[in-house]
Design an enzyme around this catalytic site. Structure first.
Site, PDB file in Angstrom:
ATOM      1  N   LYS A  35       0.847  -1.203   0.000  1.00 13.86           N
ATOM      2  CA  LYS A  35       0.000   0.000   0.000  1.00 13.86           C
ATOM      3  C   LYS A  35       0.880   1.249   0.000  1.00 13.86           C
ATOM      4  CE  LYS A  35      -0.387  -0.155   5.026  1.00 13.86           C
ATOM      5  NZ  LYS A  35      -1.232  -0.577   6.156  1.00 13.86           N
ATOM      6  N   ARG A 130     -10.762   0.281  14.712  1.00 10.15           N
ATOM      7  CA  ARG A 130     -10.615   1.011  13.463  1.00 10.15           C
ATOM      8  C   ARG A 130     -11.597   0.389  12.485  1.00 10.15           C
ATOM      9  NH1 ARG A 130      -4.560   1.717  11.090  1.00 10.15           N
ATOM     10  NH2 ARG A 130      -5.037  -0.392  10.385  1.00 10.15           N
ATOM     11  N   TYR A 265      17.674  29.324   9.928  1.00 12.34           N
ATOM     12  CA  TYR A 265      16.486  30.057  10.397  1.00 12.34           C
ATOM     13  C   TYR A 265      16.311  29.912  11.894  1.00 12.34           C
ATOM     14  CZ  TYR A 265      14.794  30.564   5.577  1.00 12.34           C
ATOM     15  OH  TYR A 265      14.651  30.888   4.251  1.00 12.34           O
ATOM     16  N   MET A 313      13.733  24.518   3.492  1.00 11.29           N
ATOM     17  CA  MET A 313      12.973  23.852   2.431  1.00 11.29           C
ATOM     18  C   MET A 313      13.889  23.034   1.517  1.00 11.29           C
ATOM     19  SD  MET A 313      10.504  25.447  -0.493  1.00 11.29           S
ATOM     20  CE  MET A 313       9.118  25.901   0.509  1.00 11.29           C
TER      21      MET A 313
END
Ligand SMILES: *Cc1c(COP(=O)(O)O)cnc(C)c1O
Length: 380
Positions: A35, A130, A265, A313
């Site tokens: 999957k 679930r 950053y 990024m």
């Protein structure tokens, strides 16, 4: 030249890991769980490594079509069954086996016109809460399915919530065994963690132990992709698994910084002594987790070091101090391995990086970004 970032998929390692899973449950048949596009690896890229599986288990109809397109004529199982009535037509056409976990799916089957009855896997909610019928409703669902001309063989399945942890599978096994004891049909119970941790090979006379299990079909996913289902209690090395995905890039710049200088950053890393850092062409837009803090392990020229400061990024920074200490010259163009296998054979497990990010190897491999070029390694 493109950015140097690259994901390399190792089908031979997938094959090795499949054999490892099989050894844990030698009498069971194996669903290779593919999957989510084979956990981010690409179904077509790992298919060769999974040829010896007994079947493929997945969720999406288009993935099932892709497996058939690869020439696979054996069993394919839809783990969540169908989502709407017309999906059943494709099941008939492609000969897909499917889970049945709710009344709506039985209703759709009852209304389905087919010449060939379907093989179904009736799912019990034995405590995961679930998918699946509750233990109280399971037998009536079985009886209803059994009465349908659209249904051929009914297999029984459930899924464990804690196979990787201290709670284990005993409480769910008890429920499942009690309700299904006299029902015919094959059983499919174990994901990777249950397969490795809770299966005892036949002959060890362990079938009576309440937290070991025999299952006709195991359903390994994550082990196939070289990640330990119970990291950090066990590592992939402990389980004898090989990495199936390498994420690599290169250093594209270096900076020599003084004590007190900050990196990236938010100035999250401040140097306590002068050091040289390498800037790597890999960032969160490539699928490398932004939450990985300073200290996340990384291989530079196959040697272990750490990241510095925030991941941006398109770039992240690595500490070159250990390489300089070893007298290695590194700089523009030096190989960096974010996870997987370096050229010198050194391995950085994806689980270690995932742990730094507070998540699992599953999430990292599935999150490999579409912009990352992917190569299939025919050697290993
Ligand atoms: C994903 C999945 C698996 C495989 O789980 P792993 O932990 O990756 O081995 C098995 N069974 C079902 C129903 C699943 O959804």
């Amino acid at each position: 030249m493109p950015r140097p970032i690259l994901a390399t998929i190792h089908p031979a390692a997938v094959q090795h890991n499949l054999a490892r899973a099989r050894r844990a449950a030698p009498d069971a048949k194996t669903w290779a769980v593919v999957k989510a596009n084979a956990y981010g690896h690409g179904i077509e890229r790992v298919f060769e490594g999974l040829r010896s599986a007994d079947g493929f288990a997945l969720l999406d109809l288009d993935e099932a079509q892709r497996v058939r397109h690869l020439g696979w004529r054996g069993p394919i199982l839809l783990l969540e069954g169908v989502f709407e009535a017309r999906d059943l037509e494709l099941c008939s056409r492609l000969d897909l086996w499917h889970a049945v976990h709710c009344d709506a799916q039985i209703d759709m089957l009852a209304a389905h016109k087919t010449n060939v009855p379907h093989r179904v896997f009736l799912k019990m909610n034995s405590g995961m809460n679930r998918l699946g019928f509750t233990p109280e409703r399971f037998r009536s669902a079985w009886a209803r399915l059994n009465a349908l001309p659209q249904v051929d063989e009914i297999s029984l399945m459930t899924h464990f919530s804690d196979a990787d942890g201290p709670r284990g599978i005993r409480h769910q096994m008890q429920v499942f065994n009690e309700v299904t004891r006299d029902l015919p049909g094959e059983r499919s119970l174990s994901n990777s963690a249950a397969t490795l941790r809770h299966t005892v090979p036949a002959g060890d006379n362990a079938t009576d132990a309440p937290d070991t299990l025999m299952s006709d079909w195991i359903r390994p996913g994550i082990v196939l992709y070289g990640s330990a289902p119970d990291h950090p209690e066990h590592t992939s090395l402990d389980w004898g698994l090989l990495p199936t995905m390498t994420l690599s890039s290169k250093i594209i710049a270096t900076q020599a910084i003084e004590t007190g200088a900050s990196v990236g950053y938010g100035s999250k890393f401040v140097a306590e002594h002068p050091l040289t850092l390498g800037v790597v062409a890999c960032g969160y837009a490539d699928g490398y987790p932004r939450v990985c803090p300073t200290g996340t392990p990384v291989l530079v020229a196959g040697q272990r070091t750490r990241t510095l400061g925030r991941v941006s990024m398109d770039m992240l920074a690595v500490d070159l101090t250990p390489l300089h200490a070893a007298g290695q010259s590194v700089g523009f163009g030096t190989e960096v391995t974010l996870w997987g296998r370096a050229s010198n054979g050194a391995v950085l497990g994806i689980d270690e990086v995932a742990q730094s990010a507070g998540t699992l190897g599953y999430e990292l491999m599935c999150a490999l970004a579409p912009r990352v070029p992917v190569l299939v390694d025919d050697g290993c």
